[in-house]
Write a protein that holds these residues in place. Structure first.
Motif, PDB file in Angstrom:
ATOM      1  N   HIS A  31       0.852  -1.197   0.000  1.00 55.93           N
ATOM      2  CA  HIS A  31       0.000   0.000   0.000  1.00 55.93           C
ATOM      3  C   HIS A  31       0.892   1.252   0.000  1.00 55.93           C
ATOM      4  N   PRO A  32       0.624   2.239  -0.885  1.00 59.77           N
ATOM      5  CA  PRO A  32       1.546   3.382  -1.018  1.00 59.77           C
ATOM      6  C   PRO A  32       1.765   4.177   0.261  1.00 59.77           C
ATOM      7  N   MET A  33       0.784   4.183   1.149  1.00 59.64           N
ATOM      8  CA  MET A  33       0.937   4.952   2.385  1.00 59.64           C
ATOM      9  C   MET A  33       1.915   4.272   3.355  1.00 59.64           C
ATOM     10  N   PHE A  34       1.899   2.941   3.337  1.00 60.07           N
ATOM     11  CA  PHE A  34       2.717   2.209   4.306  1.00 60.07           C
ATOM     12  C   PHE A  34       4.058   1.744   3.725  1.00 60.07           C
ATOM     13  N   LYS A  35       4.088   1.549   2.402  1.00 60.94           N
ATOM     14  CA  LYS A  35       5.265   0.905   1.798  1.00 60.94           C
ATOM     15  C   LYS A  35       6.606   1.575   2.171  1.00 60.94           C
ATOM     16  N   PRO A  36       6.699   2.925   2.103  1.00 54.90           N
ATOM     17  CA  PRO A  36       8.016   3.511   2.410  1.00 54.90           C
ATOM     18  C   PRO A  36       8.511   3.140   3.812  1.00 54.90           C
ATOM     19  N   ILE A  37       7.633   3.219   4.807  1.00 50.62           N
ATOM     20  CA  ILE A  37       8.094   2.971   6.182  1.00 50.62           C
ATOM     21  C   ILE A  37       8.278   1.464   6.424  1.00 50.62           C
ATOM     22  N   VAL A  38       7.442   0.649   5.790  1.00 53.42           N
ATOM     23  CA  VAL A  38       7.618  -0.808   5.882  1.00 53.42           C
ATOM     24  C   VAL A  38       8.971  -1.185   5.265  1.00 53.42           C
ATOM     25  N   ASP A  39       9.310  -0.537   4.161  1.00 52.78           N
ATOM     26  CA  ASP A  39      10.609  -0.815   3.516  1.00 52.78           C
ATOM     27  C   ASP A  39      11.779  -0.404   4.420  1.00 52.78           C
ATOM     28  N   VAL A  40      11.590   0.694   5.163  1.00 52.55           N
ATOM     29  CA  VAL A  40      12.651   1.092   6.098  1.00 52.55           C
ATOM     30  C   VAL A  40      12.851  -0.004   7.148  1.00 52.55           C
ATOM     31  N   ARG A  41      11.727  -0.516   7.666  1.00 51.30           N
ATOM     32  CA  ARG A  41      11.851  -1.586   8.677  1.00 51.30           C
ATOM     33  C   ARG A  41      12.510  -2.827   8.075  1.00 51.30           C
ATOM     34  N   ALA A  42      12.119  -3.147   6.841  1.00 54.39           N
ATOM     35  CA  ALA A  42      12.719  -4.314   6.173  1.00 54.39           C
ATOM     36  C   ALA A  42      14.217  -4.084   5.967  1.00 54.39           C
ATOM     37  N   ARG A  43      14.573  -2.856   5.608  1.00 55.00           N
ATOM     38  CA  ARG A  43      15.996  -2.535   5.405  1.00 55.00           C
ATOM     39  C   ARG A  43      16.779  -2.744   6.711  1.00 55.00           C
ATOM     40  N   ILE A  44      16.174  -2.387   7.833  1.00 53.96           N
ATOM     41  CA  ILE A  44      16.877  -2.578   9.115  1.00 53.96           C
ATOM     42  C   ILE A  44      17.148  -4.076   9.334  1.00 53.96           C
ATOM     43  N   TYR A  45      16.165  -4.913   9.005  1.00 46.43           N
ATOM     44  CA  TYR A  45      16.421  -6.361   9.095  1.00 46.43           C
ATOM     45  C   TYR A  45      17.558  -6.755   8.150  1.00 46.43           C
ATOM     46  N   ASP A  46      17.526  -6.218   6.949  1.00 48.35           N
ATOM     47  CA  ASP A  46      18.562  -6.595   5.965  1.00 48.35           C
ATOM     48  C   ASP A  46      19.943  -6.079   6.360  1.00 48.35           C
ATOM     49  N   ALA A 189       0.175  -1.118  12.630  1.00 46.51           N
ATOM     50  CA  ALA A 189      -0.355  -1.786  11.438  1.00 46.51           C
ATOM     51  C   ALA A 189       0.697  -2.610  10.711  1.00 46.51           C
ATOM     52  N   TYR A 190       1.976  -2.286  10.935  1.00 46.89           N
ATOM     53  CA  TYR A 190       3.021  -3.056  10.241  1.00 46.89           C
ATOM     54  C   TYR A 190       4.001  -3.693  11.224  1.00 46.89           C
ATOM     55  N   ALA A 191       3.548  -3.825  12.485  1.00 49.49           N
ATOM     56  CA  ALA A 191       4.365  -4.525  13.483  1.00 49.49           C
ATOM     57  C   ALA A 191       3.811  -5.928  13.699  1.00 49.49           C
ATOM     58  N   GLU A 192       4.481  -6.668  14.567  1.00 49.99           N
ATOM     59  CA  GLU A 192       4.011  -8.028  14.817  1.00 49.99           C
ATOM     60  C   GLU A 192       3.377  -8.213  16.186  1.00 49.99           C
ATOM     61  N   GLN A 193       3.883  -7.523  17.173  1.00 52.97           N
ATOM     62  CA  GLN A 193       3.322  -7.680  18.510  1.00 52.97           C
ATOM     63  C   GLN A 193       3.560  -6.411  19.314  1.00 52.97           C
ATOM     64  N   ALA A 194       2.766  -6.274  20.389  1.00 55.77           N
ATOM     65  CA  ALA A 194       2.932  -5.109  21.267  1.00 55.77           C
ATOM     66  C   ALA A 194       2.826  -5.551  22.715  1.00 55.77           C
ATOM     67  N   PHE A 195       3.495  -4.791  23.584  1.00 50.69           N
ATOM     68  CA  PHE A 195       3.287  -4.931  25.023  1.00 50.69           C
ATOM     69  C   PHE A 195       2.180  -3.932  25.370  1.00 50.69           C
ATOM     70  N   PHE A 247       9.615   8.727   5.726  1.00 50.28           N
ATOM     71  CA  PHE A 247       9.749   8.391   7.148  1.00 50.28           C
ATOM     72  C   PHE A 247       8.470   8.606   7.960  1.00 50.28           C
ATOM     73  N   ASP A 248       7.341   8.583   7.313  1.00 43.30           N
ATOM     74  CA  ASP A 248       6.097   8.785   8.054  1.00 43.30           C
ATOM     75  C   ASP A 248       5.717   7.494   8.780  1.00 43.30           C
ATOM     76  N   GLU A 249       5.802   7.527  10.117  1.00 45.96           N
ATOM     77  CA  GLU A 249       5.477   6.331  10.906  1.00 45.96           C
ATOM     78  C   GLU A 249       3.986   6.394  11.250  1.00 45.96           C
ATOM     79  N   VAL A 250       3.205   5.688  10.485  1.00 40.17           N
ATOM     80  CA  VAL A 250       1.749   5.837  10.563  1.00 40.17           C
ATOM     81  C   VAL A 250       1.225   5.342  11.925  1.00 40.17           C
ATOM     82  N   ASP A 251       0.354   6.154  12.541  1.00 47.88           N
ATOM     83  CA  ASP A 251      -0.232   5.817  13.839  1.00 47.88           C
ATOM     84  C   ASP A 251      -1.611   5.187  13.634  1.00 47.88           C
ATOM     85  N   THR A 252      -1.984   4.390  14.612  1.00 52.38           N
ATOM     86  CA  THR A 252      -3.212   3.607  14.500  1.00 52.38           C
ATOM     87  C   THR A 252      -4.096   3.813  15.720  1.00 52.38           C
TER      88      THR A 252
END
Ligand SMILES: Cc1cc2nc3c(=O)[nH]c(=O)nc-3n(C[C@H](O)[C@H](O)[C@H](O)COP(=O)(O)OP(=O)(O)OC[C@H]3O[C@@H](n4cnc5c(N)ncnc54)[C@H](O)[C@@H]3O)c2cc1C
Length: 484
Positions: A31-46, A189-195, A247-252
């Motif tokens: 999704h264009p709204m989430f893709k840039p920030i999701v890609d940043v997170r993926a890059r951190i894994y990479d 929305a693009y994380a896996e778990q929360a405390f 770098f828009d970290e979308v809030d939910t």
């Protein structure tokens, strides 16, 4: 075990319920709204696998690689490694991201420190706390934080209004507890778990409450609905808004519509003392990573201001140098607090190395409260051109390009294209929707300012100044009695 970006993307490409701008999001990774920030997170894994950065992002234990960000800190070197890893990420991505997991996992370590307290109150759950902490080290999840409920009318207890204004338990089953309510949560929305834990700070005389619960919440659990604010990424062009678009970290607003939490994911339940304990100690580790992000912000502001006054030949003026020095003092103030927090760190009840709380919490207040003034000073040093400069399109269009070239080229070193880029960067850093959102983020995202000051009040060693005044004023020992 460290994961790859592709593994992270596969894992969040599930049937989680996400809504934005009135529509259901089918795939959060594209999704264009989430893709840039999701890609940043993926890059951190990479980055943990990339030969250029794997050393700084990961460490080896028993022949396996693990993520530095989630490592349990036992030594000052562990903290230095975390600091280096965050710096490496910010450098690589060229901006600031806060909610990326390393900045939220520390809240779980605080809970671990309370093991004895939790055991004394209710021994059922401390095993769960320990298992989840070790699972995070082993499995490298993207872990975020859920504190803030909509709360409704603050003057009324939850029972006297819609009870869902605060997250609470509606049913116990053999499988677990069923919870209802909602939380505001960045990156959910693009994380896996929360405390997830309560916002409530004052429980009055209540010993037990259905609102006192701490759990691990899966972001794709049935009944979890992510209703997201609209983002900045899709509203702007990357040339004109280089930060908003990446770098828009979308809030939910995360609605919990009767969500089953299995017993193995319950960390504390019903006892208000456990909830009070966690609220009082929540950020003793995680504030470090939060404040370090503001240090990068300070660098972004200093670099932007200095390049601008160099471009325009203003750097040589003493008054301008003093303003730059003020920015440097702000930056080094944050740096000093972070450095001292580790230099003075102590062993925590769980055996971890805990940053010195007084240094860390006063550093957080310094970094957050001075930030608006520093943004304004940077704005001032950039001059009015950041908000009157035409867009990239005018630098390209045949009718206007020669004029843009003429008025934005300053000398041989500073040609129109670089001046345009710097002004666009400055505008996005200081003046855009994204910029003010980020400022509000720093104000609130790790609890509001009154809670930051509350943490300072509870952790500063007041006995030093009191002892000094008692001695120098010749006061009796009676005045040192706390109970008096
Ligand atoms: C960009 C952004 C991202 C966020 N991300 C997250 C997240 O990831 N996870 C999460 O859980 N939350 C998140 N939050 C929510 C944030 O934690 C809350 O906004 C914050 O806790 C304040 O709560 P509130 O907005 O309900 O303000 P309110 O409770 O309405 O408070 C408003 C103001 O009233 C005053 N006030 C209220 N109560 C008191 C008091 N007891 N003592 C003194 N003054 C008081 C203060 O001035 C306070 O700032 C985020 C917020 C923002 C803006």
């Amino acid at each position: 075990m460290i994961r790859t970006g592709a593994e992270y993307l596969d894992n969040i490409r599930d049937d989680r319920e996400i809504y934005v701008d009135g529509e259901r999001v089918e795939d959060v990774t594209t999704h264009p709204m989430f893709k840039p920030i999701v890609d940043v997170r993926a890059r951190i894994y990479d980055m943990a696998h990339d030969p250029a950065t794997s050393n700084v992002m990961s460490y080896e234990e028993n022949g396996e690689q693990f993520a530095v960000g989630l490592k349990l800190p036992y030594t000052p070197e562990d903290w230095t490694a975390k600091r280096d890893a965050v710096n490496a990420v910010m450098w690589d991505i060229g901006g600031v991201v806060t909610r990326m997991g390393d900045e939220t996992i520390g809240e779980m370590w605080s809970l671990w420190d309370g093991k004895d307290v939790l055991n004394e109150i209710d021994p059922r759950f401390s095993e769960n706390v320990e298992r989840h902490i070790l699972d995070a080290v082993r499995n490298d999840p993207f872990h975020v934080s859920a504190n803030t409920d909509p709360k409704g009318d603050r003057s009324k207890p939850p029972q006297e209004q819609d009870p869902d204004m605060l997250v609470h338990v509606v049913k116990e089953t053999d499988a677990g507890i069923v919870i209802r309510g909602a939380k505001y949560e960045t990156a959910a929305a693009y994380a896996e778990q929360a405390f997830l834990k309560p916002t409530i700070a004052n429980w009055g005389n209540e010993k037990l409450s259905d609102y006192a619960l701490g759990v691990i919440l899966r972001m794709n659990a049935p009944g979890v609905k992510h209703i997201c604010r609209t983002g900045f990424a899709t509203r702007a062009s990357a040339e004109d808004y280089p930060l908003s678009t990446r770098f828009d970290e979308v809030d939910t607003l995360m609605v919990l519509d009767n969500v089953l939490i299995p017993w193995e994911d319950v960390l504390f339940y019903q006892h208000t003392r456990a909830a009070t304990f966690i609220r009082a100690t929540l950020h003793r580790y995680s504030a470090f990573a939060f404040v370090q992000r503001i240090l990068t912000y300070a660098d972004m502001m200093i670099g932007t201001a200095l390049f601008n006054v160099r471009q325009t030949g203003l750097e040589k003026q003493q008054a301008v140098q003093e303003k730059l020095a003020e920015l440097a003092c702000y930056r080094e103030g944050i740096n000093a607090h972070l450095t001292a927090a580790i230099a003075l760190a102590k062993k925590s009840p769980a055996g971890l190395l805990m940053p010195d709380p007084s240094m860390l919490y006063t550093g957080r207040v310094h970094a957050c409260t001075r930030l608006p003034a520093m943004v304004h000073l940077t704005r001032e040093l950039c001059g009015g051109q950041i908000c009157v400069t035409p867009n990239f399109a005018e630098f390209e269009a045949s009718e206007t390009a020669p004029w843009m070239e003429k008025f934005y080229t300053i000398n041989e070193r500073w040609v129109a294209d670089d001046r345009r880029k710097l002004l666009a960067y400055a505008r996005d850093l200081l003046n855009s929707d994204y910029a003010s959102h980020r400022l509000t983020f720093q104000l609130f995202a790790q609890s509001p300012p009154f809670a930051h000051l509350g943490a300072v009040y509870r952790n500063f060693d007041w006995s030093g100044p009191l002892g000094f005044v008692q001695n120098s004023a010749g006061l009796s020992d009676r005045v040192m009695d706390d109970e008096a």
